[in-house]
Design a protein around this motif. Sequence first.
Motif, PDB file in Angstrom:
ATOM      1  N   GLN A 119      44.271  46.689  56.838  1.00 53.48           N
ATOM      2  CA  GLN A 119      43.716  48.137  55.975  1.00 53.48           C
ATOM      3  C   GLN A 119      43.707  47.912  54.709  1.00 53.48           C
ATOM      4  OE1 GLN A 119      43.529  51.963  59.259  1.00 53.48           O
ATOM      5  NE2 GLN A 119      45.113  51.628  58.353  1.00 53.48           N
ATOM      6  N   GLN A 120      44.944  47.239  53.921  1.00 50.49           N
ATOM      7  CA  GLN A 120      45.275  46.991  52.596  1.00 50.49           C
ATOM      8  C   GLN A 120      44.816  45.807  52.386  1.00 50.49           C
ATOM      9  OE1 GLN A 120      45.714  49.095  50.674  1.00 50.49           O
ATOM     10  NE2 GLN A 120      46.173  50.777  52.510  1.00 50.49           N
ATOM     11  N   ARG A 121      43.513  45.510  51.522  1.00 53.95           N
ATOM     12  CA  ARG A 121      43.469  44.063  51.539  1.00 53.95           C
ATOM     13  C   ARG A 121      43.110  43.719  50.011  1.00 53.95           C
ATOM     14  NH1 ARG A 121      39.695  42.173  55.993  1.00 53.95           N
ATOM     15  NH2 ARG A 121      40.293  43.436  57.723  1.00 53.95           N
ATOM     16  N   THR A 122      43.474  42.643  49.492  1.00 55.00           N
ATOM     17  CA  THR A 122      43.359  42.004  48.398  1.00 55.00           C
ATOM     18  C   THR A 122      41.744  40.668  48.266  1.00 55.00           C
ATOM     19  OG1 THR A 122      44.714  40.175  49.399  1.00 55.00           O
ATOM     20  CG2 THR A 122      46.162  41.678  48.319  1.00 55.00           C
ATOM     21  N   PRO A 123      41.879  40.696  47.167  1.00 53.11           N
ATOM     22  CA  PRO A 123      41.194  39.837  46.608  1.00 53.11           C
ATOM     23  C   PRO A 123      41.161  38.293  47.097  1.00 53.11           C
ATOM     24  CG  PRO A 123      40.435  40.863  45.148  1.00 53.11           C
ATOM     25  CD  PRO A 123      41.959  41.553  45.623  1.00 53.11           C
ATOM     26  N   HIS A 124      40.087  37.547  47.621  1.00 47.59           N
ATOM     27  CA  HIS A 124      39.858  36.023  47.210  1.00 47.59           C
ATOM     28  C   HIS A 124      39.921  35.394  45.801  1.00 47.59           C
ATOM     29  CE1 HIS A 124      40.272  32.196  48.597  1.00 47.59           C
ATOM     30  NE2 HIS A 124      40.726  32.213  49.891  1.00 47.59           N
ATOM     31  N   GLN A 125      41.099  34.839  45.350  1.00 48.04           N
ATOM     32  CA  GLN A 125      41.124  34.591  43.903  1.00 48.04           C
ATOM     33  C   GLN A 125      40.769  33.433  43.920  1.00 48.04           C
ATOM     34  OE1 GLN A 125      41.428  36.794  41.388  1.00 48.04           O
ATOM     35  NE2 GLN A 125      42.568  38.598  42.300  1.00 48.04           N
ATOM     36  N   ARG A 126      40.386  32.688  44.699  1.00 45.49           N
ATOM     37  CA  ARG A 126      39.543  31.204  44.310  1.00 45.49           C
ATOM     38  C   ARG A 126      38.253  31.654  44.319  1.00 45.49           C
ATOM     39  NH1 ARG A 126      38.174  26.907  46.985  1.00 45.49           N
ATOM     40  NH2 ARG A 126      39.579  26.915  48.921  1.00 45.49           N
ATOM     41  N   PHE A 127      37.719  32.248  45.576  1.00 45.51           N
ATOM     42  CA  PHE A 127      36.934  31.819  45.650  1.00 45.51           C
ATOM     43  C   PHE A 127      36.082  32.475  44.863  1.00 45.51           C
ATOM     44  CE2 PHE A 127      36.687  30.951  50.503  1.00 45.51           C
ATOM     45  CZ  PHE A 127      37.184  30.052  50.461  1.00 45.51           C
ATOM     46  N   LEU A 128      36.442  34.139  44.611  1.00 45.35           N
ATOM     47  CA  LEU A 128      36.059  34.946  43.376  1.00 45.35           C
ATOM     48  C   LEU A 128      35.289  34.607  42.214  1.00 45.35           C
ATOM     49  CD1 LEU A 128      37.243  38.829  44.858  1.00 45.35           C
ATOM     50  CD2 LEU A 128      34.795  37.299  44.762  1.00 45.35           C
ATOM     51  N   GLY A 129      36.964  33.426  41.640  1.00 40.49           N
ATOM     52  CA  GLY A 129      36.701  32.796  40.684  1.00 40.49           C
ATOM     53  C   GLY A 129      35.767  32.088  39.988  1.00 40.49           C
ATOM     54  N   TYR A 130      35.135  31.367  41.279  1.00 40.15           N
ATOM     55  CA  TYR A 130      33.343  30.816  41.193  1.00 40.15           C
ATOM     56  C   TYR A 130      32.641  31.832  40.701  1.00 40.15           C
ATOM     57  CZ  TYR A 130      35.740  27.413  44.015  1.00 40.15           C
ATOM     58  OH  TYR A 130      36.653  26.470  44.100  1.00 40.15           O
ATOM     59  N   VAL A 131      32.557  32.778  41.199  1.00 41.29           N
ATOM     60  CA  VAL A 131      31.737  33.972  40.938  1.00 41.29           C
ATOM     61  C   VAL A 131      31.976  34.587  39.750  1.00 41.29           C
ATOM     62  CG1 VAL A 131      30.809  36.298  42.264  1.00 41.29           C
ATOM     63  CG2 VAL A 131      31.258  34.225  43.302  1.00 41.29           C
ATOM     64  N   GLU A 132      32.354  35.477  39.378  1.00 39.03           N
ATOM     65  CA  GLU A 132      32.886  36.050  38.174  1.00 39.03           C
ATOM     66  C   GLU A 132      32.776  35.484  36.724  1.00 39.03           C
ATOM     67  OE1 GLU A 132      36.926  38.611  36.799  1.00 39.03           O
ATOM     68  OE2 GLU A 132      37.373  36.713  37.878  1.00 39.03           O
ATOM     69  N   SER A 133      32.881  33.715  36.607  1.00 38.99           N
ATOM     70  CA  SER A 133      32.491  33.161  35.565  1.00 38.99           C
ATOM     71  C   SER A 133      31.230  33.602  35.511  1.00 38.99           C
ATOM     72  CB  SER A 133      32.650  31.814  35.639  1.00 38.99           C
ATOM     73  OG  SER A 133      32.371  31.309  36.218  1.00 38.99           O
ATOM     74  N   GLU A 134      30.265  33.843  36.477  1.00 38.64           N
ATOM     75  CA  GLU A 134      28.143  34.503  36.544  1.00 38.64           C
ATOM     76  C   GLU A 134      28.353  35.164  36.688  1.00 38.64           C
ATOM     77  OE1 GLU A 134      26.326  31.809  35.401  1.00 38.64           O
ATOM     78  OE2 GLU A 134      27.616  30.373  35.153  1.00 38.64           O
ATOM     79  N   ALA A 135      29.397  36.499  37.168  1.00 42.16           N
ATOM     80  CA  ALA A 135      28.789  37.487  36.563  1.00 42.16           C
ATOM     81  C   ALA A 135      27.718  38.302  35.675  1.00 42.16           C
ATOM     82  CB  ALA A 135      29.707  38.627  37.278  1.00 42.16           C
ATOM     83  N   GLY A 136      26.679  38.684  35.952  1.00 44.68           N
ATOM     84  CA  GLY A 136      26.269  39.613  34.984  1.00 44.68           C
ATOM     85  C   GLY A 136      23.823  38.974  35.164  1.00 44.68           C
ATOM     86  N   GLY A 137      23.985  38.905  34.205  1.00 45.32           N
ATOM     87  CA  GLY A 137      22.008  38.850  34.547  1.00 45.32           C
ATOM     88  C   GLY A 137      21.324  39.334  34.428  1.00 45.32           C
ATOM     89  N   THR A 138      20.585  39.314  34.972  1.00 43.29           N
ATOM     90  CA  THR A 138      19.104  40.057  35.431  1.00 43.29           C
ATOM     91  C   THR A 138      18.184  38.750  36.047  1.00 43.29           C
ATOM     92  OG1 THR A 138      17.800  40.771  33.510  1.00 43.29           O
ATOM     93  CG2 THR A 138      19.422  42.152  34.046  1.00 43.29           C
ATOM     94  N   LEU A 139      17.297  39.000  37.064  1.00 46.07           N
ATOM     95  CA  LEU A 139      16.050  38.725  37.316  1.00 46.07           C
ATOM     96  C   LEU A 139      15.136  38.623  36.309  1.00 46.07           C
ATOM     97  CD1 LEU A 139      15.852  39.678  41.124  1.00 46.07           C
ATOM     98  CD2 LEU A 139      16.909  37.926  40.122  1.00 46.07           C
TER      99      LEU A 139
END
Length: 549
Positions: free
Chosen positions: A529-549
Amino acid sequence: MIPPDSWRPSSGLTLEPNARRAVISQAGCIALLAGPGAGKTETLAQRADFLLRTGVCPYPKRILAISFKKDASENLKERAAKRCGRELAARFDSYTFHAFGKRLIDIFRTALKGPDQLDEDYTVGDHRLPRSQITFKEMVPLANEVLDQCAAARNAIRSTYSDVFLDEFQDCTDAQYTLVLNAFQGSGARIIAVGDTKQKIMGWAGALEGIFLKFEEDFRATPLNLYQNFRSLHRIRRVHNRMVRDIDPEAAVPDDQIALDEGEVAWESFDDDEAEAEWAADSILLWNEQGVPFSQIAFLCNNQPHLYALKIMSVLSEHGIPFRNEQEIQDLSAEPLFCLIVDFLLVLLGDAEPDAWERLQGILGDESGEGSSKLRDWDRFLRSGRSEIRKTRTFRKGWTLIEAMLMKLGTEAIRSLSHDYENEARRTEILGNIKAHIETGFDNNADPLESLKSIGGVDAVRILTIHKCKGLEFHTVIVQGVETQTFWGEEEAAGCAFFVAISRARKRLVTTTSEFREKLPGANRYWSQQRTPHQRFLGYVESEAGGTL
């Protein structure tokens, strides 16, 4: 002719590194694995352009391309002609496996002996008739018999073609692969086999599976992977590219090729899965109001959607958002025959279903030449069917019209939808599954049209596992639960799954995490029930988070 070193891709295209290696190769065979949007057909067209314009395929040698469907064969031929011009493309022969097999039979028919002998005016039909008729599924085996028995046939093929393209090679059957072996093994022909293994899309660490592995061994082929999804906007492609740098550094593209600030990437984190579900429903409604069809939004779970997506589905229902749980309909949605039947019913039942009609029209006939009269005939048939089914919107009437449509379309056209349909027993089995599933949308439903839209995914959010999303793509993709407790097990397999998931998004990619996921009935003892983010996978995403269509 131009020197090979001076050749540049036509139409100003920039090829990713592995695609360029495949295109300009002058020796040996290549096994090229690629996912959707990676430009498989364009890569083959550019290779044809390279071989013909540089003289690496010297006159009078020719190029042979073999596909599984007639439309794919014609598309590849047309694409090659646009790249290198009609004159050079005259040396580019594009067939389906069955058409190539029949050509061999027609030319070297006299090599067939005993019960396989055929008269000159033999035909192709539903039943085998001695000397006068063969069945569709016998074309390839009989072509193999020709090559086995006739050295002149083998020599003629090998002296004609210096290069061979095998498209969608992952679908190759044993008989079809035997045809490739009989025709070209040991001939020195340069063969490029292109496809997507689907079970392990990127062939990580150079590993090939099934037919691709056999091809690599039999033809000493060099394995290459195409990772880039050219259908995705640049922010999403940069997420892909960062993963590629870790997987296969030489295959990554330079940053300046995907530097535009277009697309949307996000990581949404929540305290619990109930907040995640409410956010998902609110966001999906907003995106739909902004013009994104429900059917272009996918919610991906790494596993167990009946548990992970249960709260999502409940909230979607409360908000009146149509959705389709792919786990329930298994693999029917991937069947071309299922899609054909659903589109047919949508056209009959709906007042305005232009998308369904456009897809249906692509199967029924062309818009010009002989096809125009064919389409007028189909239009009359559809008008009559629409009038009949609106008098009595029952499943019995609907299925009667479906059977009439399939009979009018003909066995040959149905077979062309998928090589799986060549087997009559398999075709009958699939039709039975489709019939059982569609029946629920009629007699027990006040509005069969809305039910069909949901069943067919015409206007419904797709909820599916990453395994089932292979080969699909969507405007917006939500990858749920990018957590160490969700993407667990062998690191390579988990990474492959995550790469597949993020590759489905064209314009918007959202990943979610939750600190708490309730253990629901049916969950096993390993559920955390207690969860932790997958840091390696989210590292690929976090650096690009943002932007609009």
